[in-house]
Design a protein around this motif. Structure first.
Motif, PDB file in Angstrom:
ATOM      1  N   GLY A 400     125.972   1.701 -25.550  1.00  0.00           N
ATOM      2  CA  GLY A 400     125.217   2.916 -25.236  1.00  0.00           C
ATOM      3  C   GLY A 400     123.748   2.781 -25.609  1.00  0.00           C
ATOM      4  N   GLU A 401     123.494   2.205 -26.783  1.00  0.00           N
ATOM      5  CA  GLU A 401     122.104   1.996 -27.185  1.00  0.00           C
ATOM      6  C   GLU A 401     121.409   1.011 -26.268  1.00  0.00           C
ATOM      7  OE1 GLU A 401     121.726   0.903 -31.228  1.00  0.00           O
ATOM      8  OE2 GLU A 401     122.710   2.708 -32.034  1.00  0.00           O
ATOM      9  N   LEU A 402     122.144  -0.025 -25.847  1.00  0.00           N
ATOM     10  CA  LEU A 402     121.557  -1.024 -24.957  1.00  0.00           C
ATOM     11  C   LEU A 402     121.142  -0.371 -23.639  1.00  0.00           C
ATOM     12  CD1 LEU A 402     121.054  -4.131 -24.756  1.00  0.00           C
ATOM     13  CD2 LEU A 402     123.213  -4.262 -23.532  1.00  0.00           C
ATOM     14  N   ASN A 403     122.023   0.452 -23.056  1.00  0.00           N
ATOM     15  CA  ASN A 403     121.684   1.135 -21.799  1.00  0.00           C
ATOM     16  C   ASN A 403     120.498   2.072 -21.989  1.00  0.00           C
ATOM     17  OD1 ASN A 403     123.740  -0.124 -20.374  1.00  0.00           O
ATOM     18  ND2 ASN A 403     125.253   1.444 -20.910  1.00  0.00           N
ATOM     19  N   LYS A 404     120.462   2.748 -23.145  1.00  0.00           N
ATOM     20  CA  LYS A 404     119.375   3.683 -23.415  1.00  0.00           C
ATOM     21  C   LYS A 404     118.032   2.968 -23.467  1.00  0.00           C
ATOM     22  CE  LYS A 404     119.192   5.279 -27.560  1.00  0.00           C
ATOM     23  NZ  LYS A 404     119.481   6.030 -28.800  1.00  0.00           N
ATOM     24  N   TYR A 405     117.984   1.849 -24.198  1.00  0.00           N
ATOM     25  CA  TYR A 405     116.712   1.120 -24.328  1.00  0.00           C
ATOM     26  C   TYR A 405     116.348   0.408 -23.033  1.00  0.00           C
ATOM     27  CZ  TYR A 405     116.098   2.002 -29.295  1.00  0.00           C
ATOM     28  OH  TYR A 405     115.863   2.607 -30.497  1.00  0.00           O
ATOM     29  N   GLU A 406     117.368  -0.014 -22.247  1.00  0.00           N
ATOM     30  CA  GLU A 406     117.063  -0.603 -20.930  1.00  0.00           C
ATOM     31  C   GLU A 406     116.441   0.435 -20.016  1.00  0.00           C
ATOM     32  OE1 GLU A 406     120.789  -2.150 -19.650  1.00  0.00           O
ATOM     33  OE2 GLU A 406     120.427  -4.150 -20.499  1.00  0.00           O
ATOM     34  N   THR A 407     116.928   1.662 -20.101  1.00  0.00           N
ATOM     35  CA  THR A 407     116.348   2.744 -19.293  1.00  0.00           C
ATOM     36  C   THR A 407     114.905   3.003 -19.688  1.00  0.00           C
ATOM     37  OG1 THR A 407     118.530   3.770 -19.083  1.00  0.00           O
ATOM     38  CG2 THR A 407     116.609   5.155 -18.614  1.00  0.00           C
ATOM     39  N   TRP A 408     114.662   3.058 -20.990  1.00  0.00           N
ATOM     40  CA  TRP A 408     113.288   3.281 -21.461  1.00  0.00           C
ATOM     41  C   TRP A 408     112.365   2.131 -21.055  1.00  0.00           C
ATOM     42  CZ3 TRP A 408     115.122   4.995 -26.970  1.00  0.00           C
ATOM     43  CH2 TRP A 408     115.483   6.348 -26.929  1.00  0.00           C
ATOM     44  N   LEU A 409     112.901   0.901 -21.091  1.00  0.00           N
ATOM     45  CA  LEU A 409     112.084  -0.239 -20.697  1.00  0.00           C
ATOM     46  C   LEU A 409     111.771  -0.187 -19.214  1.00  0.00           C
ATOM     47  CD1 LEU A 409     110.716  -2.864 -21.563  1.00  0.00           C
ATOM     48  CD2 LEU A 409     112.856  -4.066 -21.110  1.00  0.00           C
ATOM     49  N   SER A 410     112.759   0.256 -18.419  1.00  0.00           N
ATOM     50  CA  SER A 410     112.503   0.403 -16.975  1.00  0.00           C
ATOM     51  C   SER A 410     111.435   1.458 -16.735  1.00  0.00           C
ATOM     52  CB  SER A 410     113.804   0.785 -16.258  1.00  0.00           C
ATOM     53  OG  SER A 410     114.786  -0.212 -16.433  1.00  0.00           O
ATOM     54  N   GLU A 411     111.501   2.571 -17.479  1.00  0.00           N
ATOM     55  CA  GLU A 411     110.485   3.615 -17.332  1.00  0.00           C
ATOM     56  C   GLU A 411     109.109   3.107 -17.746  1.00  0.00           C
ATOM     57  OE1 GLU A 411     111.852   6.756 -19.752  1.00  0.00           O
ATOM     58  OE2 GLU A 411     113.493   7.367 -18.408  1.00  0.00           O
TER      59      GLU A 411
END
Length: 530
Positions: A400-411
């Motif tokens: 879950g944390e990995l997906n969250k930080y991947e989303t922020w990195l994409s943004e």
């Protein structure tokens, strides 16, 4: 030339000289001890100094850690720590090879000298005793001879006296004859004692004392030779570690040559580049025409824009130098774009490593559970349920944390780069679950090999695995490893590094045969695993 011949009558001088020589050895031992105390104090101060300025060596998040000037300074501190270790080695070798050795030898010399002087005193006492007997016999002979002379004179006087009777004359002659016989016996006794004394005196001055004096001369020569060796060891002890000290100093010089000013300035750019564009020109606001005050569309949306700050405090013309400290947020939104991307990237790397670790643990628990199910005598599979459940929860949390930080990195925008993060998890069937860059899941089946599982399981439970080496090292010098806890090594020998130097100058290593021990850090060239 020897003492027995040339100094036959200088007993007191020889006794005083040999005592003075032993005192010189004691004085030198004391001098070396004080020198070692200075070396140990110097080494301790150097270590404390290196430790004082090396407090942040374990903090990899420090911005300065990537600067060559900072790294070179850390290298200098490490070299100084190694240099301190060599000073300690000098002190230790001086104590062992000079102080302890000379002190032991000094005790032997004292005992030997004491025995020689005791022999001399016994010989002297024997001669004095013989002389006393001689003197006593001489005085008795003198006394008896005078008595004999008086008795003879008295007999002659009585014989010439016309009034003396024949009996008186005969008695006086008998007395004179007896005294003469006693005097003759005393004379013979005196002559015998004189002959005995002269013989012992000759033995004393030509044999006994020369032998003792020559023994004392040999003792003194050996003492001087041993002291000379101690003098040379005082220098050789330091010369022995000079090559290593030279390498420490070369390391300090190399640290200076490794400084790259251009690289350091580029690192500062990389670490602190914000990614913002420079502000544009402000538009002219004509209050005389009633135009509403407006901000330039090209200005930056910073926490406090240039217009706001200029309005509140017109003395602060350079707003970019006086920016307020923003509130730290989990998505690093308080950072400039460039720095935010780097921090998010770094965080993703950390989560991916942690997720991989949990996945490996889950895989191991799954194998162990299979073994327990097939061989109940080896363990209860239910005992692993808590660990498996906890590991699964950790994996889900990390995913879950990995997906969250991947989303922020994409943004934040990755400038055309793809997300290169892959995490491994374990599903219920024991297969690897791989997260693809787009968040999809793909299964990689793991072949079930009973023999491999049993072999691996048996290895884990039969023998306790040794500590995994963190690097390797090559010996630059021979080391005897005589002290407890150390290990010997020869120049050129390769060893595995088990534990790093903790600041005390010693590194723990392991041989290929499994032997472990400590060696001086400065004696080896170490390469740590990355």
């Amino acid at each position: 030339m020897d003492w027995g011949t040339e100094l036959w009558d200088q007993y007191d001088i020889i006794e005083k000289h040999t005592q003075s020589g032993l005192e010189l050895v004691e004085k030198y031992v004391k001098f070396v001890k004080e020198r070692t105390e200075i070396e140990q104090s110097y080494a301790k101060q150097l270590r404390n100094l290196s430790k004082k300025y090396n407090q942040k060596r374990s903090s990899k998040d420090e911005p300065d850690c990537r600067l060559s000037s900072y790294q070179s300074f850390l290298d200098i501190l490490n070299e100084m720590n190694d240099y301190a270790g060599q000073r300690e080695l000098i002190a230790e070798n001086m104590i062992m090879n000079i102080c302890i050795d000379l002190t032991k030898y000094l005790q032997e010399l004292k005992q030997e000298r004491k025995s020689y002087l005791l022999e001399a005193r016994k010989a002297q006492q024997s001669l004095e005793s013989t002389y006393k007997q001689l003197d006593s016999s001489k005085k008795r002979f003198e006394r008896e001879w005078r008595e004999a002379e008086r008795a003879a004179q008295n007999a002659e006087k009585t014989d010439q006296d016309i009034n003396a009777t024949k009996a008186d004359v005969e008695k006086a002659k008998q007395q004179a004859h007896m005294r003469a016989r006693v005097a003759e016996e005393c004379k013979n006794d005196y002559a015998a004692h004189l002959q005995k004394y002269n013989k012992e005196q000759s033995q004393f001055y030509f044999n006994d004392m020369p032998i003792i004096f020559n023994k004392l001369q040999g003792l003194d020569e050996r003492r001087i030779q041993k002291l000379a060796q101690g003098y040379m060891l005082f220098s050789d002890t330091e010369k022995h570690v000079m090559p290593i000290i030279g390498k420490c100093l070369e390391g300090i010089t190399k640290a200076g040559t490794n400084v790259n000013e251009k690289n350091d300035t580029m690192v500062i750019i990389e670490q602190n580049k914000s990614g913002f564009e420079r502000p544009g020109d402000l538009e002219f606001e004509d209050y005389s025409q009633g135009i509403n005050r407006a901000s330039s569309d090209s200005s930056l949306s910073t926490p406090k824009g240039p217009i706001d700050l200029l309005g509140k405090n017109r003395s602060k013309n350079f707003w970019l130098f006086k920016r307020s400290k923003p509130t730290v947020t989990e998505d690093f939104g308080h950072l400039p774009p460039e720095q935010r991307r780097k921090r998010l990237q770094q965080k993703l790397d950390e989560i991916s490593k942690e997720l991989q670790k949990e996945a490996d643990q889950s895989e191991a628990l799954g194998k162990m559970k299979d073994v327990y199910e097939k061989n109940p005598q080896m363990g209860d599979p239910a005992s692993l349920a808590t660990q498996i459940s906890q590991t699964s929860q950790n994996i889900e949390r990390l995913k879950g944390e990995l997906n969250k930080y991947e989303t922020w990195l994409s943004e934040a925008g990755v400038r055309g780069e793809t997300l290169r993060y892959r995490a491994h998890a374990i599903n219920n069937n024991g297969a690897h679950e791989v997260l693809s860059p787009d968040g999809a899941h793909s299964d990689e089946s793991t072949p079930d090999s009973s023999q491999a599982i049993y072999a691996e399981f048996d290895d884990d439970f039969e023998d306790e695995e040794p500590v995994t080496p963190i690097g390797k090292c090559t010996a630059m010098y021979n080391f005897p490893g005589a002290s407890e806890g150390t290990i010997s090594m020869e120049e050129g020998e390769e060893l595995a590094v088990v534990e790093e130097d903790k600041g005390d100058g010693w590194t723990r290593v392991r041989r290929h045969n499994g032997d472990e021990g400590y060696i001086p850090t400065s004696y080896v060239a170490i390469t740590l695993n990355k």
